[in-house]
Design a protein around this motif. Sequence first.
Motif, short mmCIF file in Angstrom:
data_model
loop_
_atom_site.label_atom_id
_atom_site.label_comp_id
_atom_site.label_asym_id
_atom_site.label_seq_id
_atom_site.Cartn_x
_atom_site.Cartn_y
_atom_site.Cartn_z
N UNK A 1 11.06 3.14 -5.11
CA UNK A 1 10.48 4.36 -5.67
C UNK A 1 11.44 5.00 -6.67
N UNK A 2 12.73 4.97 -6.35
CA UNK A 2 13.72 5.56 -7.22
C UNK A 2 13.74 4.89 -8.59
N UNK A 3 13.63 3.59 -8.62
CA UNK A 3 13.59 2.85 -9.89
C UNK A 3 12.38 3.30 -10.70
N UNK A 4 11.24 3.43 -10.07
CA UNK A 4 10.03 3.88 -10.76
C UNK A 4 10.18 5.31 -11.25
N UNK A 5 10.83 6.16 -10.47
CA UNK A 5 10.99 7.56 -10.84
C UNK A 5 11.87 7.73 -12.06
N UNK A 6 12.80 6.81 -12.26
CA UNK A 6 13.71 6.91 -13.39
C UNK A 6 13.08 6.45 -14.70
N UNK B 1 19.90 4.17 2.20
CA UNK B 1 18.58 4.40 1.64
C UNK B 1 17.74 3.15 1.89
N UNK B 2 16.51 3.34 2.26
CA UNK B 2 15.66 2.21 2.56
C UNK B 2 15.23 1.49 1.29
N UNK B 3 14.78 0.26 1.43
CA UNK B 3 14.31 -0.51 0.28
C UNK B 3 13.14 0.20 -0.38
N UNK B 4 12.25 0.76 0.44
CA UNK B 4 11.08 1.47 -0.11
C UNK B 4 11.52 2.62 -1.00
N UNK B 5 12.48 3.41 -0.56
CA UNK B 5 12.96 4.53 -1.37
C UNK B 5 13.68 4.03 -2.61
N UNK C 1 7.91 10.41 1.02
CA UNK C 1 8.70 9.28 1.51
C UNK C 1 10.11 9.73 1.88
N UNK C 2 10.69 10.56 1.06
CA UNK C 2 12.03 11.08 1.34
C UNK C 2 12.00 11.91 2.62
N UNK C 3 11.00 12.77 2.75
CA UNK C 3 10.89 13.61 3.94
C UNK C 3 10.64 12.79 5.20
N UNK C 4 9.81 11.77 5.10
CA UNK C 4 9.53 10.94 6.27
C UNK C 4 10.80 10.28 6.79
N UNK D 1 19.45 13.90 -0.85
CA UNK D 1 18.52 12.79 -1.03
C UNK D 1 17.78 12.90 -2.36
N UNK D 2 17.42 14.11 -2.75
CA UNK D 2 16.77 14.29 -4.06
C UNK D 2 17.71 13.93 -5.19
#
Length: 112
Positions: A8-13, A1-5, A28-31, A67-68
């Motif tokens: 984002x994951x931390x923010x989503x939680x 998983x990229x740093x960007x994702x 971002x996940x789709x890209x 990924x989701x």
Amino acid sequence: MTTELTELSVAARSAAPDEATVLADISAILRTALEEYGLDDAEITLETSFHDDLELESIDLVTLSAQLREFYGERVNFAAFIADRGLEEIIALTVGDLVGYVVDSLAVAEVG
């Protein structure tokens, strides 16, 4: 998983995000998934079709599901989301359909 994702994951939680945030996260996940097809610059909107616009096949949806799960954890179950849909509905699935499901799932998880 990229740093960007990962960021984002931390923010989503941390809270139940709104539609725009979820759209950005899913884009971002789709890209990341579309990079291997050279389509990582494809426009992704709520109306974007997974099949017709992004040309994703069933195996790509399995990858998206994983990924989701990695991104949102157990709060979002993509397999359950598509389980009750017929083939025609899965083919017609849009990013907006998924965004709506994710927003609803996160809101329920936030309350629960």
